[in-house]
Design a protein around this motif. Structure first.
Motif, PDB file in Angstrom:
ATOM      1  N   PRO A   3       0.831  -1.202   0.000  1.00  0.00           N
ATOM      2  CA  PRO A   3       0.000   0.000   0.000  1.00  0.00           C
ATOM      3  C   PRO A   3       0.864   1.250   0.000  1.00  0.00           C
ATOM      4  CG  PRO A   3       0.100  -0.940   2.189  1.00  0.00           C
ATOM      5  CD  PRO A   3       0.791  -1.921   1.276  1.00  0.00           C
ATOM      6  N   LEU A   6       1.084   5.983   4.447  1.00  0.00           N
ATOM      7  CA  LEU A   6      -0.124   6.518   5.065  1.00  0.00           C
ATOM      8  C   LEU A   6      -0.235   8.021   4.863  1.00  0.00           C
ATOM      9  CD1 LEU A   6      -2.569   5.740   6.817  1.00  0.00           C
ATOM     10  CD2 LEU A   6      -1.179   6.255   8.829  1.00  0.00           C
ATOM     11  N   ASN A   9      -1.814   8.884   1.582  1.00  0.00           N
ATOM     12  CA  ASN A   9      -3.264   8.724   1.602  1.00  0.00           C
ATOM     13  C   ASN A   9      -3.941   9.894   2.312  1.00  0.00           C
ATOM     14  OD1 ASN A   9      -3.254   6.307   0.213  1.00  0.00           O
ATOM     15  ND2 ASN A   9      -3.123   5.060   2.062  1.00  0.00           N
ATOM     16  N   ALA A  70      -9.890  -4.601   2.768  1.00  0.00           N
ATOM     17  CA  ALA A  70      -8.542  -4.391   3.298  1.00  0.00           C
ATOM     18  C   ALA A  70      -7.902  -5.704   3.736  1.00  0.00           C
ATOM     19  CB  ALA A  70      -8.589  -3.416   4.473  1.00  0.00           C
ATOM     20  N   GLU A 140      -6.761   0.983  -0.513  1.00  0.00           N
ATOM     21  CA  GLU A 140      -5.916   2.149  -0.265  1.00  0.00           C
ATOM     22  C   GLU A 140      -5.523   2.852  -1.563  1.00  0.00           C
ATOM     23  OE1 GLU A 140      -3.202   2.349   2.984  1.00  0.00           O
ATOM     24  OE2 GLU A 140      -3.735   0.348   3.710  1.00  0.00           O
ATOM     25  N   ARG A 272      -5.794   0.865   7.164  1.00  0.00           N
ATOM     26  CA  ARG A 272      -4.469   0.475   7.635  1.00  0.00           C
ATOM     27  C   ARG A 272      -4.557  -0.234   8.987  1.00  0.00           C
ATOM     28  NH1 ARG A 272       0.509   2.441   5.989  1.00  0.00           N
ATOM     29  NH2 ARG A 272      -0.622   2.676   4.022  1.00  0.00           N
TER      30      ARG A 272
END
Length: 415
Positions: A3, A6, A9, A70, A140, A272
């Protein structure tokens, strides 16, 4: 495929939130002045009704669907099966929502007078289902989702002046709010087809029923949230009239603006943490603690600012005709802080750890509290009472989640 970081995102979702609330900040002063309090209140009433229908067709999939995707995001076949069943379930709910809307409008003379507004507003419901945000979140792929949403919303901005030119242009104002989500949904489907992110396949009955079953607890929570959020302005309109709805909605828009500062963190964090709590709980707890410090700090500081600057904010956004909204805004200034706390405890901890049932029970308790207080507070204090109600219920929900998790932790330690 790993992914994206963070922070990437969060930045992508932050861009969407800036666009989402830049548009209201630009359009709100125009719409409130052109439509006047009575007309703006009628439009706001219709949009609240559409928000309730969107909660119905979401059915909690924004939580359950994201969590399921996810958990298996590296398995394209499994992702495709989940997507087909969940999306088909949403379209079944769209049909049910259309029937419900038609029956409700037909039975009320007041609503029938605005039947065109409700028909136009339903395009917003369709647009939100066309855009399977739960799929993008679970994978994601938030940068793509952000780009689609931002471009769509900014692209429709010129429609405001074309569609709303006088106090009679209520249908145009509703259409302006619906076109953006509809265009986003169409572009999302085109992107999914071109990139072959999922294998398109006909859903089977088992997949649809399974999606509804998995989302059942989450739907209970969503329905409960609707009672003490979206239902409040509906009751306010019935008891106090559209002008009071206008004051409340104006203050609520500012409250949502504050919460939009936190939404990118929450939306990026959820998939996440859903993954980490299944694979590396220690890392998940560390990430949760860091995020809590940031979100609660932002919410608290913003609450102080809104409480202090309520009058100039109202005057800037809507003019002196909306001066009563300042008191409403002060009561709602610290609602985002309570919401941030309940989001951290409920969405980021309880759902990923499989505590969906107690999570929904707590939200249902908030709904019962709202029902118990709604008519007395709104009946006596109108828009101010509605704001007081929202603050009381949100604080109670956050407190109940804190007590539940604390009790559960002590029980686990003792055993």
């Amino acid at each position: 495929m790993s992914p994206p970081p963070l922070l990437h995102n969060i930045a992508a979702l932050g861009a969407v939130q800036v666009g989402s609330y830049f548009i209201p900040l630009v359009t709100l002063p125009y719409l409130t002045r052109v439509l006047e309090p009575e007309g703006y209140g009628r439009v706001a009433f219709v949009l609240v009704g559409m928000s309730l229908l969107m909660l119905l067709v979401d059915y909690g999939f924004s939580w359950s669907g994201t969590r399921e995707i996810a958990a298996c995001r590296t398995d394209r076949q499994r992702v495709s099966v989940i997507f087909a069943g969940t999306w088909a379930a949403q379209w079944c709910l769209v049909a049910g929502a259309a029937i419900l809307l038609f029956a409700t409008v037909a039975m009320s003379a007041t609503l029938r007078a605005d039947s065109v507004l409700y028909a136009v507003g339903f395009l917003q419901v369709i647009g939100n289902v066309l855009f399977p945000m739960w799929l993008f979140q679970g994978l994601e792929q938030l940068k793509v989702a952000a780009m689609i949403q931002l471009l769509s919303r900014l692209g429709t901005l010129p429609l405001m002046v074309l569609l709303v030119r006088s106090p009679e242009d209520l249908a145009g104002a509703v259409a302006f709010h619906a076109v953006g989500p509809l265009l986003s949904g169409i572009l999302a489907v085109v992107w999914l087809m071109r990139t072959r992110t999922v294998k398109w396949q006909w859903p089977n009955r088992a997949g649809i029923v399974g999606a509804l079953r998995v989302g059942a607890d989450m739907f209970l929570g969503k329905a409960a949230v609707a009672v003490y959020t979206a239902a409040v302005p509906l009751v306010l309109g019935a008891l106090a009239g559209p002008a009071q709805v206008g004051y409340f909605v104006l203050a609520d828009r500012v409250r949502n603006l504050v919460q939009s500062l936190l939404a990118p963190i929450s939306q990026a964090l959820f998939p996440r943490l859903s993954f980490l709590f299944r694979t590396d709980a220690t890392q998940g707890q560390a990430l949760l603690r860091r995020s809590a410090l940031i979100t609660l700090g932002i919410a608290g500081a913003a609450g102080v600012a809104v409480f202090t600057l309520a009058e100039p904010i109202v005057e800037l956004l809507a003019g002196l005709d909306y001066a009563p909204a300042a008191t409403v805004m002060r009561w709602m200034a610290f609602v985002p802080l309570a919401v941030a706390m309940s989001n951290l405890l409920g969405v980021q901890v309880m759902i990923p750890k499989g505590m969906g049932r107690p999570f929904s029970v707590i939200l249902s308790g908030g709904a019962l509290l709202s029902i118990a207080l709604m008519y007395s507070l709104i009946g006596t204090a109108r828009a101010v009472g509605a704001a007081q109600l929202v603050l009381i219920v949100e604080a109670a929900v956050a407190g109940a989640m804190l007590v539940y998790l604390g009790t559960r932790k002590r029980r686990n330690v003792s055993t």
